[in-house]
Design an enzyme around this catalytic site. Structure first.
Site, PDB file in Angstrom:
ATOM      1  N   GLU A  28      -8.084  -3.852   4.780  1.00 27.81           N
ATOM      2  CA  GLU A  28      -7.896  -3.693   3.338  1.00 27.81           C
ATOM      3  C   GLU A  28      -6.780  -4.586   2.807  1.00 27.81           C
ATOM      4  OE1 GLU A  28      -7.853   0.310   4.606  1.00 27.81           O
ATOM      5  OE2 GLU A  28      -8.942   0.978   2.843  1.00 27.81           O
ATOM      6  N   ARG A  55      -2.511  -2.033  -3.615  1.00 27.37           N
ATOM      7  CA  ARG A  55      -3.673  -1.161  -3.548  1.00 27.37           C
ATOM      8  C   ARG A  55      -3.433  -0.013  -4.529  1.00 27.37           C
ATOM      9  NH1 ARG A  55      -5.641   2.456   1.557  1.00 27.37           N
ATOM     10  NH2 ARG A  55      -7.453   3.310   0.543  1.00 27.37           N
ATOM     11  N   ARG A 111      -9.661  17.411   5.353  1.00 28.29           N
ATOM     12  CA  ARG A 111     -10.383  17.727   4.107  1.00 28.29           C
ATOM     13  C   ARG A 111     -11.761  18.274   4.435  1.00 28.29           C
ATOM     14  NH1 ARG A 111      -9.602  11.967   1.280  1.00 28.29           N
ATOM     15  NH2 ARG A 111      -7.835  11.566   2.634  1.00 28.29           N
ATOM     16  N   ASN A 162       0.877  -1.168   0.000  1.00 27.38           N
ATOM     17  CA  ASN A 162       0.000   0.000   0.000  1.00 27.38           C
ATOM     18  C   ASN A 162       0.918   1.223   0.000  1.00 27.38           C
ATOM     19  OD1 ASN A 162      -1.828   2.005   0.522  1.00 27.38           O
ATOM     20  ND2 ASN A 162      -2.871   0.915   2.172  1.00 27.38           N
ATOM     21  N   HIS A 171     -12.188   4.353  -1.269  1.00 28.29           N
ATOM     22  CA  HIS A 171     -12.263   3.432  -0.117  1.00 28.29           C
ATOM     23  C   HIS A 171     -13.037   2.161  -0.491  1.00 28.29           C
ATOM     24  CE1 HIS A 171     -11.920   7.007   2.917  1.00 28.29           C
ATOM     25  NE2 HIS A 171     -10.729   6.444   2.758  1.00 28.29           N
TER      26      HIS A 171
END
Ligand code: ADP
Length: 401
Positions: free
Chosen positions: A384, A95, A244, A11, A183
């Protein structure tokens, strides 16, 4: 029946590089490592973990690729090694944040896949270059080993057009400016785990998954398919996040551009200086915000965070037309009972009721709803890396790689 298969999952992000080694079908990682580039100028913090222990080292960085080569080599060299030879690795899974319009499933990586990931740098300028860098590094370190890309956008690729298309002139949709969602690996994984936990068939379920970490997004999943999600063309859209903004009136951007801000200024403002950090002025970390009980701006930041999450769930629910399970996951979703309680407060009228004791219980996965709650409220840890390893394993089982 296959004997165990060794799979390395990578990742690669702009601020850190996470690597996990699995021996499938065992879900416990044999080796986990993180290179964090952000701790100190010119240095990286390297953390590795195996069954033997955990190590942290600060190493000088002249060239990131050589730090990564040395880091990976510790899997098969030196006293902490867990493999005898690098060739024991059967597949490397990556990923990849943006798969564009093309990839709706994991794919074995070839020149065409790399070209698409490169092409999508225009839409994911921070993430896709790092992902591509990880792929090219592994091609160099393990040239004989097949690699697989698992995309964060893929799960959302079947969203119906009314959810996907922005109300802009249609030509922008044709140019690829539409809602991709992100996601996806996490949302798909926890929706699947929710079905297993409830002993129901995913194809019969309506689920809303709330991935609340530094980045936050929510997805409506009907019959195992993402039918709507809060992030959009970029991961900047949707609910409020650590740094964000999430959704704001686009007119603000026009106003600020006219005030003299540049595109780079807006990028920094909306991606790194907004959200919990921007409103509170103290932190992007929810724990710090929650601990600052006497700080009005921190309290306001938290209230906006909850207000927007509740609004997003309501909006997803309205178009989903019913709900079997509401799932919380990622750093905040898994760990903050306060957030789960506040998000679900006073929702008995549509069949959602959280039990305060269960909400503070462990271990996960756990059902935290009251017996009378029509909707099951679940806390399910996201994994993940494990989801990526499983996708690679399927390719091995099917003889694809
Ligand atoms: P990333 O998106 O970087 O993977 P994580 O999923 O690790 O992020 O989530 C990070 C967020 O989780 C931070 O805002 C952090 O404050 C929050 N978090 C972690 N543990 C807790 C906790 N016990 N209570 C509240 N928030 C927590």
């Amino acid at each position: 029946m296959l004997s165990s298969v060794t799979i390395l999952v990578m990742n690669a992000g702009s601020s850190s590089h996470k690597v996990c080694l699995y021996q499938l079908p065992d879900p416990t990682p044999r080796w986990q490592g993180v290179v964090d580039w952000t701790k100190e100028m010119g240095k990286a913090l390297v953390t590795t973990k195996t069954a033997q222990g955990k190590w942290e080292e600060v190493v000088p960085v002249t060239d990131r690729a050589s730090v990564l080569r040395d880091f990976l080599a510790t899997i098969w060299q030196g006293e902490r090694r867990v493999l005898d030879r690098p060739e024991e690795i059967r597949v490397v899974g990556h990923r990849v944040v943006h798969g564009g319009q093309v990839y709706q499933q994991p794919v074995p990586i070839d020149g065409q896949v790399k070209a698409t990931i490169r092409e999508m740098i225009k839409f994911a300028p921070v993430h896709n270059p790092a992902n591509l860098g990880g792929i090219e590094l592994m091609e160099e370190v393990l040239p004989q080993v097949p690699q697989v890309a698992v995309f964060d956008t893929a799960f959302h690729s079947q969203m119906p057009l009314p959810a996907k298309v922005y109300p802009l002139p249609y030509r922008y949709f044709e140019q690829g400016i539409y809602r991709y969602g992100f996601h996806g690996i996490s949302h798909q994984y926890v929706a699947g785990e929710a079905a297993k936990f409830l002993q129901r068939d995913l194809t019969d379920l309506k689920v809303i998954t709330c991935h609340l970490g530094n980045g936050c997004s929510l997805t409506a999943v009907r019959g195992g398919i993402s039918v709507n999600t809060t992030m959009g063309f970029t991961p900047l859209a949707g609910v409020m996040m650590g740094t964000r903004s999430g959704d704001i009136d686009p007119g603000i951007l026009i106003y600020l551009l006219r005030e003299g801000l540049t595109a780079d200024d807006l990028d920094r403002l909306l991606n790194r200086e907004s959200g919990l950090l921007g409103v509170s002025g103290i932190s992007n970390d929810l724990r710090t915000i929650l601990a600052a009980a006497d700080n009005d701006r921190a309290q306001l930041a938290y209230q906006i965070f909850i207000h927007r999450l509740r609004g997003a769930i309501g909006s997803l629910l309205a178009n989903l037309g019913g709900l079997d399970a509401l799932v919380f996951t990622a750093g905040i979703g898994e760990n903050s009972a306060q957030v789960r309680e506040d998000v679900c407060a006073n929702w008995e009228f549509w069949g959602i009721a959280v039990d305060p004791d269960r909400n503070h219980s462990r271990p996960c996965p756990i059902d935290i709803s009251r017996d009378r709650s029509k909707v099951r409220v679940l806390v399910i840890p996201t994994q993940e890396d494990w989801a990526i390893a499983q996708a690679c394993y399927e390719f091995v089982v099917k003889g694809v790689v």
